[in-house]
Design a protein around this motif. Structure first.
Motif, PDB file in Angstrom:
ATOM      1  N   ALA A  34       8.812  -4.189   9.507  1.00  0.00           N
ATOM      2  CA  ALA A  34       7.752  -4.746   8.662  1.00  0.00           C
ATOM      3  C   ALA A  34       6.582  -3.765   8.549  1.00  0.00           C
ATOM      4  O   ALA A  34       6.011  -3.590   7.458  1.00  0.00           O
ATOM      5  CB  ALA A  34       7.267  -6.075   9.237  1.00  0.00           C
ATOM      6  N   PHE A  35       6.239  -3.123   9.654  1.00  0.00           N
ATOM      7  CA  PHE A  35       5.136  -2.151   9.632  1.00  0.00           C
ATOM      8  C   PHE A  35       5.500  -0.957   8.756  1.00  0.00           C
ATOM      9  O   PHE A  35       4.671  -0.479   7.963  1.00  0.00           O
ATOM     10  CB  PHE A  35       4.828  -1.692  11.051  1.00  0.00           C
ATOM     11  CG  PHE A  35       3.715  -0.669  11.127  1.00  0.00           C
ATOM     12  CD1 PHE A  35       2.402  -1.060  11.084  1.00  0.00           C
ATOM     13  CD2 PHE A  35       4.021   0.683  11.210  1.00  0.00           C
ATOM     14  CE1 PHE A  35       1.371  -0.126  11.134  1.00  0.00           C
ATOM     15  CE2 PHE A  35       3.007   1.632  11.258  1.00  0.00           C
ATOM     16  CZ  PHE A  35       1.678   1.226  11.221  1.00  0.00           C
ATOM     17  N   ALA A  37       7.627  -0.861   6.245  1.00  0.00           N
ATOM     18  CA  ALA A  37       7.645  -1.274   4.838  1.00  0.00           C
ATOM     19  C   ALA A  37       6.231  -1.412   4.290  1.00  0.00           C
ATOM     20  O   ALA A  37       5.943  -0.987   3.158  1.00  0.00           O
ATOM     21  CB  ALA A  37       8.396  -2.601   4.702  1.00  0.00           C
ATOM     22  N   SER A  38       5.331  -1.978   5.080  1.00  0.00           N
ATOM     23  CA  SER A  38       3.940  -2.145   4.647  1.00  0.00           C
ATOM     24  C   SER A  38       3.260  -0.788   4.494  1.00  0.00           C
ATOM     25  O   SER A  38       2.537  -0.550   3.517  1.00  0.00           O
ATOM     26  CB  SER A  38       3.169  -2.994   5.673  1.00  0.00           C
ATOM     27  OG  SER A  38       3.748  -4.270   5.807  1.00  0.00           O
ATOM     28  N   TYR A 101       7.870 -11.483  11.089  1.00  0.00           N
ATOM     29  CA  TYR A 101       7.270 -10.181  10.797  1.00  0.00           C
ATOM     30  C   TYR A 101       7.349  -9.803   9.317  1.00  0.00           C
ATOM     31  O   TYR A 101       6.408  -9.203   8.778  1.00  0.00           O
ATOM     32  CB  TYR A 101       7.923  -9.102  11.666  1.00  0.00           C
ATOM     33  CG  TYR A 101       7.579  -9.274  13.130  1.00  0.00           C
ATOM     34  CD1 TYR A 101       6.255  -9.273  13.550  1.00  0.00           C
ATOM     35  CD2 TYR A 101       8.567  -9.469  14.085  1.00  0.00           C
ATOM     36  CE1 TYR A 101       5.920  -9.437  14.881  1.00  0.00           C
ATOM     37  CE2 TYR A 101       8.243  -9.633  15.432  1.00  0.00           C
ATOM     38  CZ  TYR A 101       6.919  -9.616  15.818  1.00  0.00           C
ATOM     39  OH  TYR A 101       6.595  -9.789  17.138  1.00  0.00           O
ATOM     40  N   LEU A 102       8.435 -10.166   8.651  1.00  0.00           N
ATOM     41  CA  LEU A 102       8.499  -9.904   7.206  1.00  0.00           C
ATOM     42  C   LEU A 102       7.556 -10.832   6.451  1.00  0.00           C
ATOM     43  O   LEU A 102       7.025 -10.465   5.401  1.00  0.00           O
ATOM     44  CB  LEU A 102       9.935 -10.076   6.705  1.00  0.00           C
ATOM     45  CG  LEU A 102      10.944  -9.050   7.225  1.00  0.00           C
ATOM     46  CD1 LEU A 102      12.324  -9.302   6.637  1.00  0.00           C
ATOM     47  CD2 LEU A 102      10.490  -7.627   6.912  1.00  0.00           C
ATOM     48  N   ALA A 105       4.364  -9.051   6.626  1.00  0.00           N
ATOM     49  CA  ALA A 105       4.393  -7.904   5.711  1.00  0.00           C
ATOM     50  C   ALA A 105       4.176  -8.349   4.273  1.00  0.00           C
ATOM     51  O   ALA A 105       3.678  -7.587   3.434  1.00  0.00           O
ATOM     52  CB  ALA A 105       5.723  -7.167   5.841  1.00  0.00           C
ATOM     53  N   VAL A 108       0.726  -7.757   2.720  1.00  0.00           N
ATOM     54  CA  VAL A 108       0.479  -6.426   2.143  1.00  0.00           C
ATOM     55  C   VAL A 108       1.188  -6.278   0.803  1.00  0.00           C
ATOM     56  O   VAL A 108       0.587  -5.856  -0.198  1.00  0.00           O
ATOM     57  CB  VAL A 108       0.949  -5.325   3.123  1.00  0.00           C
ATOM     58  CG1 VAL A 108       0.811  -3.948   2.484  1.00  0.00           C
ATOM     59  CG2 VAL A 108       0.161  -5.394   4.421  1.00  0.00           C
TER      60      VAL A 108
END
Length: 293
Positions: A34-35, A37-38, A101-102, A105, A108
């Protein structure tokens, strides 16, 4: 046939997996995804020189919007996923970890999709509903991470049924102990025996505050009765007071138990309806975009 060492190794992995929380699944795998991708979405947005300010109507905005809409629809599938038990990569624990987590995300991705352009329209409504769903989800994560431990500590070795049985037993003991009392003293005890200890509705249950508690009122009246402050001997009243104090302690424990259980459940009554409202607004948003394209 697997060797003893292999069986021990496999058992060790299984035991570790069983005790690993969904937030820590596989070393925070989905947090890292997720981090990443963001970060990638922010990086592309920041270095976009073709369009000075990407928004929902730009190529970048359509890509982010498609990813965001797909994520929202996938995230809503967790409820159906809970009804299926499967081990491995897409176990419920893995799915829940990805959901959390997604979902974060998505803040963002959806914000960059808007290009920071908001107004009084269905597009901003969909965004606002999404944020409310995420906020309620964060509350749910916090509750499920902290409340079960507190529930276990408060309950000890007893179950909810056993705690209620103990409360009924105390009522019988109070009733029997109050038989020798005079009329006025017996009337004080009746405030506890005739009281509904869990009246007050959802607000009382969530707050744990019961201002009209009959047991507390009975205790206060008995302790302030004429002559009690001087400590005159009245064995029956002393016994009733002791039992009422035990009942108040038991009530406090049960009410805390119910409050903690309510905290685990009440957020779903907000999260789920908001999710359905979000899906409806999302489809209206998509229809409006392509209808006026």
């Amino acid at each position: 046939m697997a060797s003893k060492a292999d069986r021990q190794k496999t058992t060790g992995r299984t035991r570790h997996s069983d005790h690993e929380s969904f937030l820590r699944y596989r070393g925070f795998l989905w947090l890292k995804i997720a981090f990443a991708a963001s970060f990638l979405a922010i990086l592309i947005y920041g270095f976009n020189h073709v369009e000075p300010r990407p928004n929902g109507g730009s190529a970048y905005g359509y890509i982010m919007g498609t990813i965001g809409a797909g994520l929202i629809l996938w995230l809503t599938m967790l409820g159906a996923r809970k009804r299926t038990i499967t081990p491995g990569r897409w176990s419920l624990k893995a799915w829940t970890s990805a959901h959390v987590y997604l979902g974060l995300a998505l803040i963002v991705i959806a914000t960059l999709h808007t290009g920071f352009q908001f107004g009084w329209n269905v597009h901003t409504l969909a965004y606002a509903l999404m944020m409310f769903v995420i906020i309620s989800g964060i509350f749910g994560i916090t509750a499920y991470s902290l409340v079960p431990q507190e529930l276990s500590a408060n309950r000890g070795e007893t179950t909810q049924v056993q705690m209620l049985d103990n409360l009924r037993m105390l009522d019988r003991q109070i009733h029997d102990a109050a038989q020798p009392l005079n009329h006025d003293e017996a009337e004080m005890v009746q405030y506890s025996l005739n009281d509904d200890p869990f009246a007050g509705g959802l607000i009382a249950r969530l707050s744990g505050h019961y201002p009209k508690c009959g047991t507390k009122k009975a205790l206060d009246l008995i302790r302030s009765a004429p002559g009690r402050e001087s400590g005159y001997g009245n064995d029956a009243l002393d016994q009733v007071e002791t039992l009422l104090e035990r009942k108040r302690s038991s009530l406090s424990r049960i009410r805390k138990h119910l409050r903690l259980k309510a905290l685990l459940e009440v957020w779903l009554y907000i999260h789920v309806p908001l999710t359905f409202a979000l899906i409806s607004a999302l489809f209206v948003h998509i229809f409006a975009v392509f209808f006026y394209w």
